[in-house]
Design an enzyme around this catalytic site. Structure first.
Site, PDB file in Angstrom:
ATOM      1  N   GLU A 411      67.818   6.418 -27.584  1.00 34.17           N
ATOM      2  CA  GLU A 411      68.805   7.320 -26.961  1.00 34.17           C
ATOM      3  C   GLU A 411      70.027   6.472 -26.601  1.00 34.17           C
ATOM      4  O   GLU A 411      70.312   6.209 -25.438  1.00 34.17           O
ATOM      5  CB  GLU A 411      68.215   7.981 -25.715  1.00 34.17           C
ATOM      6  N   HIS A 436      64.521  11.964 -28.033  1.00 31.39           N
ATOM      7  CA  HIS A 436      65.906  11.737 -28.472  1.00 31.39           C
ATOM      8  C   HIS A 436      65.898  11.035 -29.832  1.00 31.39           C
ATOM      9  O   HIS A 436      66.027  11.680 -30.851  1.00 31.39           O
ATOM     10  CB  HIS A 436      66.712  10.973 -27.419  1.00 31.39           C
TER      11      HIS A 436
END
Length: 543
Positions: A411, A436
């Site tokens: 992320e 993510h």
């Protein structure tokens, strides 16, 4: 038919002798060339005089240039005619089209009608954004949320079934407006500010001496109106603001505000009766958005009673499960599953992670059909990488109790740092999904490994934008993964923090920004199907 030709320059006599008279590039084979090297120079004239060596060098260079010029001339002579050009162009675009996520889905007759309406609305919105530069996915969600809600595309998306929400965090799910309007009006709720200015809230029969506590009801009474005080609380508990660029000028400031909001509200919602009302409300909001099930992560702060008694982690999870079961019993026709992922913070030492592992195994053993697995959360760029906790994390798959893992990894906008390299560790540690994970677009080996293992990334576009990781969602790294049909799901992360509810806002952003102009209803349908496919099953079989 017009054939576009490029002039072929006549070669010097020595060069022209390299090709027989009357020969054509069409019939000549392409030579494989390598640049001349020092080794070639030395072999040409290593037994002769210096003059002979020089002639050998010049001959070698001339031969190399002959090949280069022949390749250039052949390429020019093979310019495409109009028919071939357009045929090749259509072929390439058709290949790209079928690679887009969801393009192999078959739409029913009813879905084709919906698709026609949806794509008409999408094209109108994209065309308007192209002309005016007011394209909503390119702007901070906090500033354009109300415009999104007025979008015809959003209204259609909102009515659609969306499968399972697989990436959510516990205390940021129920709308902040509901929290303020409901929970902050309960009796015995106290508030205070620390010396650093951090707001704290807690239900107590008798306030302790840890802070200068005041009853919320008494503080509210000192404001010009309840609405003024309540709006202040909304801003304290969330990131909601009309001017996000001014209030949050950089990534660290928005993350700091985000974490302050979590701290401010956690003490209040962890009061057991408040949590029961809160979680039930969460499930109501997701069901209203046509979400069929959720898996939510939680750091598992202990639930507590009004006298301050704290529940054990297992007792707290039992409350989570009981509320979920009650909601499913009440709404069995529209909602079918709730799962919990134990996800404490990564900003700790190795000894603490060993304690996490002990708790995770206990919870997985006691609640095999409710506790889905384990994760570590927190701002990844500032936290310790997964590799620093290798031994305790490896132990999650050892022994009689196996704990599936769903690590936050990648992320980040960085490349070659420990943050994006978390992707490699997550895959090696057999993550079932990756939270993510969009930095995987920069890691070919990790991307290939994820495909081979069929590990989906959990994409949260609104979160990535609000938390200043990807300001313009058209530039989101996941857009290239959508174009390749990479395994993924779309989820909401912390929707209440930015004034969203359910999955519709993230589906809208993904549809308009990540899928581009050519992604249609099949893309959205695939996202819903993927969410069911990659949902973590319980130990008992599930239909």
């Amino acid at each position: 038919m017009i054939r576009r030709q490029y002039p072929v320059r006549p070669l010097p006599r020595r060069f022209s002798e390299a090709a027989p008279a009357g020969s054509s590039c069409a019939s000549a084979s392409r030579p494989q060339l390598a640049a001349p090297s020092i080794g070639i120079y030395s072999r040409v004239g290593n037994k002769g005089t210096g003059t002979e060596k020089g002639r050998g060098c010049r001959l070698c260079v001339e031969m190399y240039l002959v090949g280069v010029l022949l390749l250039w001339a052949c390429g020019a002579a093979h310019a495409l005619d109009n028919d071939t050009y357009w045929g090749e162009r259509e072929r390439i675009l058709a290949q790209e089209q079928v690679a887009i996520l969801g393009q192999d889905q078959v739409l029913t007759a009813e879905e084709q009608v919906v698709n026609s309406l949806l794509m008409k609305a999408k094209m109108l919105e994209m065309d308007a954004g192209f002309e005016s530069l007011n394209y909503l996915p390119a702007k901070n969600f906090l500033a354009v949320r109300e415009q999104i809600e007025a979008s015809d595309v959003f209204q259609i998306v909102r009515m659609m079934p969306k499968g399972v929400a697989l990436h959510l965090h516990d205390t940021t799910l129920a709308s902040v407006a509901w929290v303020v309007e409901e929970l902050t009006y309960w009796e015995n709720l106290y508030m205070c500010y620390t010396s650093e200015g951090q707001l704290l809230t807690k239900f107590m029969a008798n306030p302790d001496a840890s802070c200068t506590w005041q009853l919320v009801s008494e503080v509210r009474a000192t404001y010009p109106s309840d609405d003024v005080f309540d709006q202040e609380l909304v801003e304290k508990f969330s990131l909601i603001t009309a001017n996000p660029e001014e209030k949050y000028p950089d990534i660290n400031s928005v993350w700091q505000a985000f974490e302050h909001g979590l701290i401010a509200m956690t003490g209040m919602v962890m009061y057991r009766p408040a949590w029961e009302a809160y979680l039930y409300r969460v499930l109501q909001e997701f069901a209203a958005d046509n979400v069929l099930a959720i898996e939510f992560r939680g750091t598992l702060p202990p639930l507590y009673e009004i006298d301050g008694t704290e529940l054990t982690p297992a007792d707290s999870v039992a409350v989570y499960r009981n509320v979920s079961q009650r909601f499913i019993a009440d709404h069995g026709d529209e909602f079918f599953s709730v799962r919990f992922i134990y996800a404490p913070t990564r900003h700790v030492d190795v000894e603490t992670v060993w304690n996490y592992v002990t708790i995770a195994k206990e919870l997985r053993s006691k609640f095999p059909d409710f506790v889905a697995g384990f994760d570590l959360v927190g701002q990844e760029d500032l936290g310790l990488p997964l590799k620093d906790f290798l031994e305790p994390l490896l132990s999650l798959s050892e022994g009689e109790v196996h704990v599936p893992v769903f690590y936050h990894a990648g992320e980040t906008a960085w490349l070659g740092m420990s943050t994006d390299e978390n992707l490699i560790d997550a895959l090696l540690l057999n993550a079932s999904r990756i939270g993510h994970g969009y930095a995987i677009s920069k890691h070919p080996q990790a991307k290939q490994m994820a495909r081979e293992k069929d590990v989906a990334i959990e994409v949260c576009p609104v979160s990535n934008q609000v938390l200043m990781l990807v300001p313009d969602l058209r530039n989101h790294p996941v857009a290239s993964l959508v174009a390749e049909g990479f395994p993924m799901v779309v989820s909401a992360d912390d929707p209440a923090t930015w004034g969203a509810q359910g999955l519709s806002y993230d589906f809208y952003e993904a549809f308009l920004a990540l899928g581009g102009a050519k992604a249609d209803l099949r893309f959205l349908k695939q996202l819903a199907i993927n969410s069911i496919k990659y949902k973590q099953p319980g130990r008992r079989s599930q239909s």
